[in-house]
Scaffold this motif. Structure first.
Motif, PDB file in Angstrom:
ATOM      1  N   LYS A   1       0.823  -1.203   0.000  1.00 31.11           N
ATOM      2  CA  LYS A   1       0.000   0.000   0.000  1.00 31.11           C
ATOM      3  C   LYS A   1       0.865   1.265   0.000  1.00 31.11           C
ATOM      4  O   LYS A   1       1.701   1.458   0.874  1.00 31.11           O
ATOM      5  CB  LYS A   1      -0.928   0.022   1.225  1.00 31.11           C
ATOM      6  CG  LYS A   1      -1.792  -1.218   1.380  1.00 31.11           C
ATOM      7  CD  LYS A   1      -2.722  -1.444   0.198  1.00 31.11           C
ATOM      8  CE  LYS A   1      -3.597  -2.674   0.404  1.00 31.11           C
ATOM      9  NZ  LYS A   1      -4.451  -2.966  -0.759  1.00 31.11           N
ATOM     10  N   GLY A   2       0.677   2.085  -1.004  1.00 35.58           N
ATOM     11  CA  GLY A   2       1.396   3.345  -1.099  1.00 35.58           C
ATOM     12  C   GLY A   2       2.847   3.229  -1.526  1.00 35.58           C
ATOM     13  O   GLY A   2       3.563   4.236  -1.561  1.00 35.58           O
TER      14      GLY A   2
ATOM     15  N   LYS B   1       5.929   3.436  -3.564  1.00 39.06           N
ATOM     16  CA  LYS B   1       6.345   4.108  -4.799  1.00 39.06           C
ATOM     17  C   LYS B   1       7.401   3.229  -5.466  1.00 39.06           C
ATOM     18  O   LYS B   1       8.555   3.197  -5.041  1.00 39.06           O
ATOM     19  CB  LYS B   1       6.898   5.499  -4.490  1.00 39.06           C
ATOM     20  CG  LYS B   1       5.840   6.472  -4.007  1.00 39.06           C
ATOM     21  CD  LYS B   1       6.433   7.837  -3.685  1.00 39.06           C
ATOM     22  CE  LYS B   1       7.300   7.780  -2.435  1.00 39.06           C
ATOM     23  NZ  LYS B   1       7.819   9.115  -2.042  1.00 39.06           N
TER      24      LYS B   1
END
Length: 360
Positions: free
Chosen positions: A171-172, A174
């Motif tokens: 999750k999240g 990059k």
């Protein structure tokens, strides 16, 4: 007497044909092409595939047909090479088709998709299945023809500042990930970044991204990713056997003689096989060196693999429903993949599994 006897047996036409035969290639016109690569020159493996191709073409034509090779960014941006070939700025390019999925998702099928085929299966589909035929029909829409130009084999899953222990860690995240795989990473909650190879280290070092995948130990070690992100995942479920292609402007290719077209085909085949051999020969030692230097290996957790597979299959169904180009190619691709996996289940997979469990 011997000369007169030869003429009587073969006839004048035969003598003339025999005399002119060795000059077939030498009679061809001198040609100079430029090839735009998507890769940095420092990578003798993947960038080197274009060098192998260029050298073979020159050797087989006695220097009559020469192709200068230019690294990503030298003539045009690394991800601008398809446009360059299509509009005739350069005669050809060496690149990974999935970089251009933004134009049409079908490009990805010419290289690799998550949970696709391994390198041997991909080559089989291209040369003995319908792969080359179907992809060429698609690439014709972009005024270019393709030739398989290498394969890296199954890749590693990238470098991470922190290891992935569960789906929650996606999750999240990059994550610099090549091409089409970003669509699946996004569905898993990650934030995909499509960055050229030569720019990955800086982005990882500055913290612009949390993780990055490139290819495997030999290339990754050269680019120094282990210095800024010590955790190394496996496997790259999105790249089981990514094919690199030579894209040639259709008009430039059509203008070649039959002999030169055959030479291009043979040179591409030589580059295709040599790239895989280089990776298979160089990756083992590089991985040992990385681990000895502090790199920490970890497998993707099962929940991540399962979720990625589920989302990938759902994505392919969605694309098939809206993109007829994709559906036409993927229907054939998926059937070939199923047959290949059934065969490999009883042969390659069992043999490899046994051998890897032995102490040699």
């Amino acid at each position: 007497m011997e000369r007169r006897s030869f003429i009587r047996k073969t006839g004048l036409a035969g003598v003339l044909a025999a005399a002119s035969a060795p000059a077939v290639v030498h009679a061809q016109s001198t040609i100079r092409w430029r090839l735009a690569s998507s890769f940095p020159k420092s990578l003798d493996t993947i960038y080197g595939g274009a060098d192998v191709f260029s050298k073979k073409v020159s050797e087989m034509t006695g220097g009559k047909f020469t192709i200068s090779v230019h690294a990503g960014g030298e003539l045009m941006p690394a991800f601008g090479v398809v446009d360059g070939v299509q509009n005739g700025t350069v005669e050809m390019a060496h690149t990974v088709p999935y970089y251009f999925f933004g134009k049409d998702e079908t490009f990805a099928l010419g290289a690799a998709i998550p949970f696709g085929m391994n390198s041997r299966q991909m080559t089989a589909w291209m040369y003995e299945g319908n792969g080359l035929k179907l992809m060429r029909e698609f690439y014709a829409k972009y005024s270019m023809i393709n030739f398989p130009g290498g394969n890296t084999g199954a890749q590693m899953g990238g470098w991470y500042r922190k290891p992935i222990k569960s789906m929650a860690d996606m999750k999240g995240l990059k994550f610099r990930v090549g091409g089409f795989a970003g669509k699946v990473v996004e569905r898993l909650g990650g934030v995909p970044q499509n960055i050229p190879g030569g720019e990955i280290y800086q982005a990882l070092e500055k913290g612009t991204i949390d993780a990055a995948e490139w290819i495997g130990p030999y290339d990754d070690q050269k680019l120094g990713f282990n210095k800024v992100a010590p955790n190394y995942a496996y496997p790259a479920w999105w790249e089981g056997g990514p094919q690199i292609d030579f894209f040639i402007n259709q008009k430039a290719y059509d203008a070649l003689s039959a002999e030169y077209k055959a030479i291009v085909e043979c040179a591409a085949a030589a580059a295709h096989s040599s790239m895989q051999a280089k990776y298979d020969a160089k990756n083992p030692l590089a991985l040992k060196q990385l681990v000895a230097g502090g790199t920490k290996l970890f497998p993707f957790p099962k929940d991540v693999m399962d979720a990625a597979f589920k989302e990938s299959m759902a994505l392919y169904s969605e694309i098939s429903a809206k993109n007829p180009n994709w559906k036409k190619v993927y229907d054939d691709f998926s059937k070939f993949r199923a047959d290949q996996n059934l065969w490999f289940k009883f042969t390659e997979a069992k043999f490899d599994s046994f051998m890897q469990s032995q102490k040699l």
